[in-house]
Write an enzyme that holds these catalytic residues in place. Structure first.
Site, mmCIF file in Angstrom:
data_model
loop_
_atom_site.group_PDB
_atom_site.id
_atom_site.type_symbol
_atom_site.label_atom_id
_atom_site.label_comp_id
_atom_site.label_asym_id
_atom_site.label_seq_id
_atom_site.Cartn_x
_atom_site.Cartn_y
_atom_site.Cartn_z
ATOM 1 N N ASP A 427 0.852 -1.188 0.000
ATOM 2 C CA ASP A 427 0.000 0.000 0.000
ATOM 3 C C ASP A 427 0.883 1.232 0.000
ATOM 4 O O ASP A 427 2.063 1.143 0.319
ATOM 5 C CB ASP A 427 -0.855 0.020 1.284
ATOM 6 C CG ASP A 427 -2.118 -0.807 1.130
ATOM 7 O OD1 ASP A 427 -2.369 -1.246 0.002
ATOM 8 O OD2 ASP A 427 -2.822 -1.010 2.129
ATOM 9 N N GLU A 499 -9.325 13.224 7.122
ATOM 10 C CA GLU A 499 -10.291 14.140 7.740
ATOM 11 C C GLU A 499 -9.588 15.092 8.697
ATOM 12 O O GLU A 499 -9.901 16.292 8.740
ATOM 13 C CB GLU A 499 -11.380 13.335 8.468
ATOM 14 C CG GLU A 499 -12.257 12.557 7.504
ATOM 15 C CD GLU A 499 -13.254 11.616 8.172
ATOM 16 O OE1 GLU A 499 -14.111 11.090 7.438
ATOM 17 O OE2 GLU A 499 -13.176 11.400 9.386
ATOM 18 N N ASP A 674 -5.129 5.737 -4.824
ATOM 19 C CA ASP A 674 -4.932 7.146 -5.184
ATOM 20 C C ASP A 674 -4.861 7.374 -6.688
ATOM 21 O O ASP A 674 -4.726 6.441 -7.479
ATOM 22 C CB ASP A 674 -3.629 7.644 -4.543
ATOM 23 C CG ASP A 674 -3.917 8.592 -3.393
ATOM 24 O OD1 ASP A 674 -5.090 8.919 -3.203
ATOM 25 O OD2 ASP A 674 -2.975 8.979 -2.689
ATOM 26 N N LYS A 737 -6.352 -5.940 -6.643
ATOM 27 C CA LYS A 737 -5.218 -6.373 -5.823
ATOM 28 C C LYS A 737 -5.209 -7.907 -5.744
ATOM 29 O O LYS A 737 -4.167 -8.546 -5.893
ATOM 30 C CB LYS A 737 -5.371 -5.774 -4.423
ATOM 31 C CG LYS A 737 -4.122 -5.777 -3.573
ATOM 32 C CD LYS A 737 -4.423 -5.077 -2.251
ATOM 33 C CE LYS A 737 -3.176 -4.607 -1.576
ATOM 34 N NZ LYS A 737 -3.462 -3.803 -0.390
ATOM 35 N N ASN A 764 -11.535 -4.820 2.795
ATOM 36 C CA ASN A 764 -11.593 -5.466 1.487
ATOM 37 C C ASN A 764 -10.242 -5.987 1.011
ATOM 38 O O ASN A 764 -10.155 -6.605 -0.046
ATOM 39 C CB ASN A 764 -12.176 -4.508 0.445
ATOM 40 C CG ASN A 764 -13.663 -4.317 0.663
ATOM 41 O OD1 ASN A 764 -14.359 -5.242 1.046
ATOM 42 N ND2 ASN A 764 -14.148 -3.113 0.457
ATOM 43 N N ASP A 859 21.077 -33.653 16.927
ATOM 44 C CA ASP A 859 19.691 -33.216 16.783
ATOM 45 C C ASP A 859 19.387 -32.031 17.686
ATOM 46 O O ASP A 859 19.347 -30.900 17.251
ATOM 47 C CB ASP A 859 18.737 -34.376 17.110
ATOM 48 C CG ASP A 859 18.571 -35.299 15.911
ATOM 49 O OD1 ASP A 859 18.999 -34.873 14.830
ATOM 50 O OD2 ASP A 859 18.046 -36.397 16.061
#
Length: 1161
Positions: A427, A499, A674, A737, A764, A859
């Site tokens: 992103d 915002e 965008d 995507k 989503n 081991d």
């Protein structure tokens, strides 16, 4: 315990209330409680200010209504883990053989058959006891490992759970609290992407849609509202909208808690339940309600393609390769062990009974027991049971350290897979950029403002009020700007950063957004169309006077402009706004802003007035009732107020991190919602695109046009022409995507196949996160849905943390390779010497107890030493391995074979000629059974262990490096284990005596052994001079695209869950081979012993109740519950004769609801 009488509601009443739906629940709330306000009164809570933040009050509610957690199942005790470790079949065989050997040592044969050596019979019991002690040590070490790792992993699990917080209102203020602290009566706030942690009744909502498929199997999103369906259930996901609700049930009293309690009894008999489920499903995976596999989050926009393989358990790349390798080594080891026993028995019988003509005596049984012990110890050495331990140690060690590097790993194998990553789809916002948004450019009334924001007084009066109101009213009321703590610092931003940047613009203009909020409280809003990835915009409706409505809108600038028919021009004049004006504005305003790397946000409004009352040309008339669900008509015909340019600077450390990725052979792609120009500008700043490079930057619609056939199906060949050059995908839908990720993973365009990592934060993004090999969710900005679908959570949302994950992943892969190189050398040498010894001298030069000691070194201890190396930047200097690269490279084969030849040459020389070459060393060959330990065979044992120890240092480097000591002191665990093993070996040789079948060595003999050991270092340098390319390419193991096998290194056998994927005979019956292999493996390998470690981890996820309702365990439990319920329904329908052939009656819904069109040709 205080009664619920303190409140006017009982738990039983609230439980009954939460079982009602729709009209029934509304009627009950209205009649029994006088509405939601009455319910709040009975629960003594304030619907506006919430509960007081008083610990005593909260504790009182917990006592009355319970805590919001489900008590975890008790972890397994140390003795239980020890008992499980003892279940291993080879250890059982060894124990039985040791007990028989012990019994025979006390058997006194008749005088004529007795041995001349009295000390021989006296010491005969020691070997049996020594084997018992050795087995006990193995069991204790295994159980201790399991116990400590389970404890660690429970700590990690609780860390993941405390990461999950939820927003509630306490004392009138919104606070985020850990979900375990929720109490009945809390006023909680739900928003897009939240996973609901408790049951509740809605008080207020905005366009809230819930995915209840995890509880009900209903695939459609359920619209919730206080007016028609106010019930919210824990464990469901909020896919759209927001709201406030009062918590009515928590923990075991919530709907999820009730289901998990029902399943509690079934979980104790997990094996029975699995068989029952397999029988009920009749070999077919059942689609639940929405026709999707149960572990895939159902999405609104995206129906995940049906050809996903739902039957098989998923395995990481390394696990798959190791499973195949463990199988092969297990087969070879078993054959050699069986051959060793046969040869020893045949040779003994021929020489004693045929040639010497002796008759069978009772004490001859001890010979055969001894042969079986030798054979079993060969098998113990041959089978690489250290592999699961090594991979688990490497992973858990890495997981613990990665938390400090801001990587919270949810699935263990994700960090190993990350080392193979060849492609990262990231992103933009918050990952590559700081997610500290600032509004730096504005276009208002045809004026372009850059730099300082225009002052309120200087703006057009009619425009400024509509603009400011539009920004504040049409934003989440949870978003707030906090004044800086110290002068000169930036303001704090809580909630949606876009915002907050617009609120910052209002504050810079000289006004307060809080004043507008007080004037228009959230309760006064008529309807809210919340932002989501498909809308790419948000709208809010308010009521003006006289049945007039105003709709405010904000969103991606080009999307808003396309809906507008008017614009505020100079001095607030309303001007027409058509296609031509929109194109001019895009060219002159939006593109210049985007070229500066700014996000462009369009702000618009629309007035709806009753017919005949229109006064302005931008107003739209309506007749009768408005259909608020007809979003298309509501949003058309708006008026542009302004376009804002928001800066989100690139994180300063990102360009360097991306350069590291590119140097390491990893392609970074940006997938963003965008604007294409903004995305291209940011990609250039980050270094994802270089000027003049042959790269593609596409918008979502262009991308789809290029990769789909005429019928809309994705064409893999077309996609293969696009993705190698694609660097930026802008204006991308979540489905784009998903298509890109699936296309790259499925592509065979590159030689070694791609391994894809994806970052995501939105609800989503969940399908793409699940589809990717590694899904990274954002810890700060990510929604709960994205976090649930992810493998790793980035706690700082920073891309540079992904680079650290790549380093740790490669380190894990290298640690496993180092261990493999070391262990396979020991395997080859030990098995060969035991086998040749059995053939040549009727005895294994390495005794059973010695082999168990070597096994312990190679081991448990070696895996600890080699799995705890710290990663270095050098790991990023090579290309990733990819999906089909060989696990054991030619360089490793060269090292394994080279060192094995050296060690075998030395050991055979000592075995056959040691008595002649080394002073004071009488021959130990062909010594009768029970004779005291010889210095000759002790030298063989000692030289072997010392060479193995020095080879452990060689094994630290697997890419042909010369300096094997580089960085050795940065790993104190390696140094401590190496020195401890060396000291133990000296003590065993000098003082082990009969217990370890060793005789003390003199100085000359020690010098010979040490010289043999040190020779390994010089031999290693000689091997490095031989180029790996001289070996044929076939000398690579673990190559090819991995096919699923039935055994997994996670300790789970996928037979029950893959009945449908096992090989079938033509008549439809299961082929016997696969189950046979599984049984063979279960019975014959020691893999299970230290697989317990991984099981201990998995038991945290699979076998125990988590202590909160938010983990994916809840999903799995509900899935099991639904499977059983649906299977019973199928059974009933079958009895009623109503079942169609094939039984797949639940999956048709999924096909009809595939809205995304993601069908791969």
């Amino acid at each position: 315990m205080p009664q619920q009488d303190e409140f006017d509601c009982s738990i039983a009443e609230l439980k009954f209330l939460m079982e009602l739906r729709g009209a029934e629940v509304l009627e009950k709330i209205n009649t029994a409680y006088n509405g939601v306000e009455g319910l709040c009164q009975k629960l003594k809570t304030d619907p506006i200010n919430g509960l007081p933040n008083d610990p005593h009050e909260l504790e009182r509610r917990r006592r009355a209504f319970g805590k919001n957690e489900i008590p975890p199942a008790p972890s397994k005790s140390f003795f239980r883990l020890a008992w499980e470790a003892l279940q291993d079949i080879t250890l059982v065989i060894l124990l039985v053989a040791a007990l028989v050997s012990l019994g025979l040592s006390f058997y006194k044969p008749p005088p004529e058959h007795s041995s001349n050596d009295s000390s021989e019979s006296e010491a005969g019991w020691i070997e049996g006891v020594a084997i018992l002690v050795a087995v006990l040590v193995v069991v204790i070490v295994t159980a201790l490992n399991d116990w400590t790792k389970e404890k660690q992993f429970r700590g990690l699990q609780s860390k993941i759970e405390t990461e999950h917080k939820f927003s509630v209102i306490r004392n009138g203020e919104a606070v985020d609290i850990v979900v375990n602290e929720l109490v009945v009566g809390d006023i909680a706030r739900v928003k897009y992407g939240d996973l609901l942690p408790a049951d509740g009744i809605l008080i207020q909502s905005n366009d809230l849609k819930i995915d209840e498929s995890s509880l009900t199997g209903e695939s459609d999103l359920i619209r919730k509202s206080e007016d028609f369906d106010p019930v919210l259930l824990s464990g469901t996901h909020a896919m759209e909208g927001s709201g406030k609700f009062i918590v009515t049930a928590v923990g075991l009293n919530s709907q999820t808690g009730i289901i998990m309690s029902l399943l509690g009894a079934a979980k104790e008999k997990k094996a029975d339940k699995r068989e029952e489920t397999t029988a009920l499903t009749n070999g077919h995976p059942i689609s639940v309600g929405n026709g999707l596999p149960n572990d895939i989050s159902k999405e609104n926009e995206i129906a995940v393609p049906e050809e996903e393989d739902v039957g098989r358990m998923s395995k990481s790349v390394l696990q798959s390769k190791l499973s195949n390798l463990a199988l092969q080594i297990g087969y070879i080891g078993s054959v050699v062990a069986a051959a060793t026993v046969l040869i020893l028995i045949i040779r003994h019988c021929v020489s004693n009974y045929a040639i010497d003509g002796k008759s069978f005596q009772a004490n001859d049984v001890s010979h055969f027991v001894n042969f079986i012990i030798i054979g079993v110890t060969v098998l113990v050495i041959a089978v690489p049971e250290g592999l699961p331990l090594a991979i688990t140690l490497a992973l858990t060690y890495s997981v613990k350290k990665m938390m400090k590097d801001n990587n919270l790993v949810r699935h263990l194998d994700a960090c190993e897979t990350m080392g193979n990553a060849t492609s990262i789809c990231s992103d933009k916002t918050g990952t590559l950029t700081t997610n500290r948004m600032t509004c730096v450019q504005q276009y208002i009334n045809h004026n372009f403002y850059k730099g300082d924001a225009p002052k309120y007084e200087g703006m057009d009066p009619s425009t400024r009020d509509i603009l400011f109101n539009g920004i504040v009213i049409n934003s989440g009321y949870a978003s707030t700007v906090v004044p800086p703590k110290n002068p000169g610092e930036q303001r704090g931003q809580i909630g949606n950063k876009t915002e907050c940047s617009l609120f910052g613009f209002i504050m810079d203009s000289g006004r307060s957004y809080e004043d507008i909020r007080k004037k228009f409280p959230e309760e006064s809003l008529m309807k809210v169309y919340t932002f989501n990835s498909s809308r790419k915009s948000m709208m809010t409706v308010i009521v003006l006077e006289d049945k007039k409505y105003r709709i405010y809108a904000k969103g991606a600038s080009e999307i808003i402009l396309n809906r507008c028919s008017h614009i505020f021009g100079k001095n607030g004049r309303i001007e027409p706004f058509g296609k031509q004006e929109a194109n001019e504005m895009t060219k002159n305003v939006i593109e210049p802003m985007a070229s500066d790397g700014l996000r462009t946000i369009g702000i618009a409004f629309k007035d709806l007035v009753p017919t005949g009352t229109k006064k302005h040309e931008y107003e739209e008339e309506y007749d009768g009732e408005i259909d608020w669900e007809d979003e298309e008509s509501i949003r058309e015909g708006q008026t542009v107020i302004a376009v804002m340019g928001i800066q989100d600077p690139v994180r300063p450390e990102v360009p360097a991190a991306i350069a590291k990725c590119q140097k390491a052979g990893i392609t970074v792609r940006m997938v963003t919602g965008d604007n294409i120009n903004t995305a291209r500008s940011i990609a250039t700043q980050c270094g994802i695109m270089q000027p003049g490079g042959d790269f593609l930057a596409l918008e979502g619609k262009d991308f789809n046009a290029r990769i789909r056939d005429a019928d809309g199906r994705v064409n893999q060949q077309k996609l293969d022409q696009i993705w190698p050059k694609l660097r930026v995908l802008a204006r991308a839908q979540p489905s784009d995507k998903y298509v890109l990720v699936k296309g790259i993973i499925d592509s065979k365009y590159t030689k070694n196949r791609e391994v894809v990592a994806v970052t995501g934060d939105g609800t989503n993004d969940a399908p793409a996160l699940k589809k990717a090999d590694v899904g990274f969710a954002m810890g700060i900005a990510g929604t709960d849905v994205a976090k649930e679908a992810s493998d790793i959570i980035l706690t700082d949302d920073n891309f540079s943390s992904i680079v650290k994950a790549v380093m740790w992943g490669r380190n894990v892969y290298d640690s496993i390779s180092k261990f493999l190189q070391f262990q396979l050398t020991v395997n080859v040498v030990a098995v060969t010497i035991a086998f040749i010894g059995a053939c040549a001298i009727s005895d294994s030069p390495l005794k059973a107890v010695q082999m168990l000691w070597v096994n312990l070194i190679m081991d448990t201890l070696a895996s600890l030493a080699l799995a705890t190396e710290m990663p270095t930047e050098d790991l990023l200097d090579r290309k990733p391995y990819g999906r089909t690269k060989s696990l054991i490279s030619r360089t490793m084969v060269k090292n394994i074979v080279g060192h094995a030849i050296y060690q075998l040459a030395i050991l055979f020389a000592i075995m056959f000629w040691g008595d002649k070459l080394i002073p004071n060393t009488p021959s130990g060959r062909n010594a009768p059974l029970g004779s005291p330990p010889s210095a000759h065979f002790t030298i063989i044992f000692n030289a072997f262990v010392l060479m193995t120890l020095v080879n452990e240092i060689n094994a630290r480097k697997i890419h042909g490096e010369r300096n094997v000591f580089k960085g050795i002191f940065t790993n104190p665990i390696f140094c401590v284990i190496w020195i401890t093993t060396l000291v133990s070996q000296v003590l065993i040789v000098q003082f082990g005596g009969q217990w370890f079948s060793t005789a003390p060595l003199d100085t000359t003999q020690w010098i010979v052994c040490i010289a043999c050991g040190l020779g390994e270092l010089f031999w290693g340098q000689i091997i490095n001079c031989v180029p790996s390319s001289i070996l044929p390419k076939s000398f690579r193991f673990g190559k090819g695209d991995v096919q699923p096998t039935t055994i997994m290194l996670s300790g789970e056998y996928d037979m029950p869950s893959t009945a449908s994927t096992l090989p079938m005979k033509p008549d439809g019956e299961l082929d016997d081979k696969r189950p046979g292999q599984v049984l063979w493996l279960l019975g014959l390998t020691r893999l299970q012993t230290q697989i317990r470690v991984v099981k201990a981890f998995q038991s945290v996820n699979d076998d125990s109740h988590p202590n909160s309702l938010t983990t994916s365990t809840a999903d799995r439990l509900r899935a099991s519950y639904r499977r059983l319920r649906i299977a019973r329904e199928l059974e009933q329908q079958k009895r009623a004769g109503g079942l169609r052939t094939g039984g797949q009656i639940y999956s048709s819904e999924a096909t009809s609801k595939d809205k995304s069109g993601i069908n791969f040709a």
